[in-house]
Design a protein around this motif. Structure first.
Motif, PDB file in Angstrom:
ATOM      1  N   MET A 214      -9.056  23.704  49.447  1.00  0.00           N
ATOM      2  CA  MET A 214     -10.108  23.999  48.476  1.00  0.00           C
ATOM      3  C   MET A 214     -11.461  23.493  48.966  1.00  0.00           C
ATOM      4  N   ALA A 215     -11.465  22.255  49.490  1.00  0.00           N
ATOM      5  CA  ALA A 215     -12.716  21.670  49.974  1.00  0.00           C
ATOM      6  C   ALA A 215     -13.278  22.478  51.131  1.00  0.00           C
ATOM      7  N   SER A 216     -12.390  23.001  51.979  1.00  0.00           N
ATOM      8  CA  SER A 216     -12.850  23.787  53.128  1.00  0.00           C
ATOM      9  C   SER A 216     -13.530  25.072  52.684  1.00  0.00           C
ATOM     10  N   ILE A 217     -13.063  25.648  51.559  1.00  0.00           N
ATOM     11  CA  ILE A 217     -13.673  26.867  51.028  1.00  0.00           C
ATOM     12  C   ILE A 217     -15.043  26.551  50.436  1.00  0.00           C
ATOM     13  N   ILE A 218     -15.103  25.481  49.652  1.00  0.00           N
ATOM     14  CA  ILE A 218     -16.359  25.095  49.007  1.00  0.00           C
ATOM     15  C   ILE A 218     -17.424  24.767  50.041  1.00  0.00           C
ATOM     16  N   ARG A 219     -17.026  24.142  51.134  1.00  0.00           N
ATOM     17  CA  ARG A 219     -17.990  23.691  52.136  1.00  0.00           C
ATOM     18  C   ARG A 219     -18.135  24.627  53.329  1.00  0.00           C
ATOM     19  N   LYS A 220     -17.537  25.811  53.220  1.00  0.00           N
ATOM     20  CA  LYS A 220     -17.677  26.774  54.317  1.00  0.00           C
ATOM     21  C   LYS A 220     -19.132  27.208  54.429  1.00  0.00           C
ATOM     22  N   PRO A 221     -19.768  26.994  55.566  1.00  0.00           N
ATOM     23  CA  PRO A 221     -21.202  27.301  55.682  1.00  0.00           C
ATOM     24  C   PRO A 221     -21.462  28.804  55.809  1.00  0.00           C
TER      25      PRO A 221
ATOM     26  N   VAL B 299     -20.921  17.853  46.585  1.00  0.00           N
ATOM     27  CA  VAL B 299     -19.768  18.755  46.593  1.00  0.00           C
ATOM     28  C   VAL B 299     -19.843  19.762  47.741  1.00  0.00           C
ATOM     29  N   ARG B 300     -20.986  20.383  47.905  1.00  0.00           N
ATOM     30  CA  ARG B 300     -21.118  21.459  48.893  1.00  0.00           C
ATOM     31  C   ARG B 300     -21.218  20.936  50.325  1.00  0.00           C
ATOM     32  N   PHE B 301     -21.989  19.858  50.525  1.00  0.00           N
ATOM     33  CA  PHE B 301     -22.231  19.346  51.873  1.00  0.00           C
ATOM     34  C   PHE B 301     -21.513  18.033  52.179  1.00  0.00           C
TER      35      PHE B 301
END
Length: 211
Positions: free
Chosen positions: A1-8, A196-198
């Motif tokens: 989930m975190a990888s999706i939220i932080r995908k640049p 959250v994002r970065f």
């Protein structure tokens, strides 16, 4: 989930800041010709919920009550938004700006509902602009901003000072016609966006910048 939220996003720069400024200016001109736009697009608890105008938590940030209102908001957006957009890219900037503004609208809707402020019509981009100011202070922590072109203030100090002023005004000038709660929400949601994002803690950024 975190990888999706932080995908640049893939970096690109398309001058979205200027486009947003022009959109706000254009809508303000439309308001002068068709004043009823304010009724339909600014955020009001009663019209939003009773008449199902569920777009208002989004559209309120493009509505302004006076020329000085839109002028100062757009000056702030232009001054800080361009630097933020060039740093994070246009897609990230647009997501950040719109999400902060929308979250501020939802927050204000909830606050006004529970406090019974059914006559308040919230309008203006200031919540989103305050969020961009915080983003600027995080991305450029050693930047100096000159108040009135004379007084040098480090960007993080300016943000903290504004937050304290807005917090004070919220509780001691609650009915002065200024939406202090949405200003504070802009800071808060921008802070959460970076966490959250970065995965960036603004306090650590500022602490490291001034060691």
């Amino acid at each position: 989930m975190a990888s999706i939220i932080r995908k640049p996003f893939k970096y690109s720069f398309k001058n979205a800041t200027i486009i947003i400024v022009l959109i706000n200016a254009g809508i303000f001109l439309l308001e002068k010709m068709f004043p009823q736009i304010q009724y339909f697009c600014s955020l009001n608890v009663y019209t939003c919920l009773a008449y199902k105008m569920f777009w208002q938590p989004f559209t309120y940030m493009f509505i302004h009550g006076s020329f000085t209102h839109v002028l100062f908001n757009m000056i702030g957006l232009f001054c800080f938004g361009l630097a933020v957009e060039k740093t994070v890219g246009t897609k990230e900037f647009v997501l950040m700006y719109l999400l902060i503004g929308f979250a501020g609208g939802i927050f204000s809707l909830v606050v006004y509902y529970f406090f019974g402020l059914y006559r308040v019509f919230l309008m203006g981009a200031s919540g989103a602009v305050y969020g961009i100011l915080l983003a600027y202070a995080i991305l450029f922590p050693r930047s100096t901003i000159f108040i009135w072109g004379l007084i040098p203030v480090p960007a993080p100090v300016l943000v903290i000072a504004y937050a304290l002023i807005e917090f004070f005004e919220q509780f001691f000038s609650f009915r002065d016609g200024v939406a202090h709660s949405v200003h504070l929400a802009g800071f808060a949601f921008a802070w959460l966006y970076f966490v959250v994002r970065f995965g960036i803690n603004p306090l650590k950024v500022w602490k490291n910048a001034y060691r």
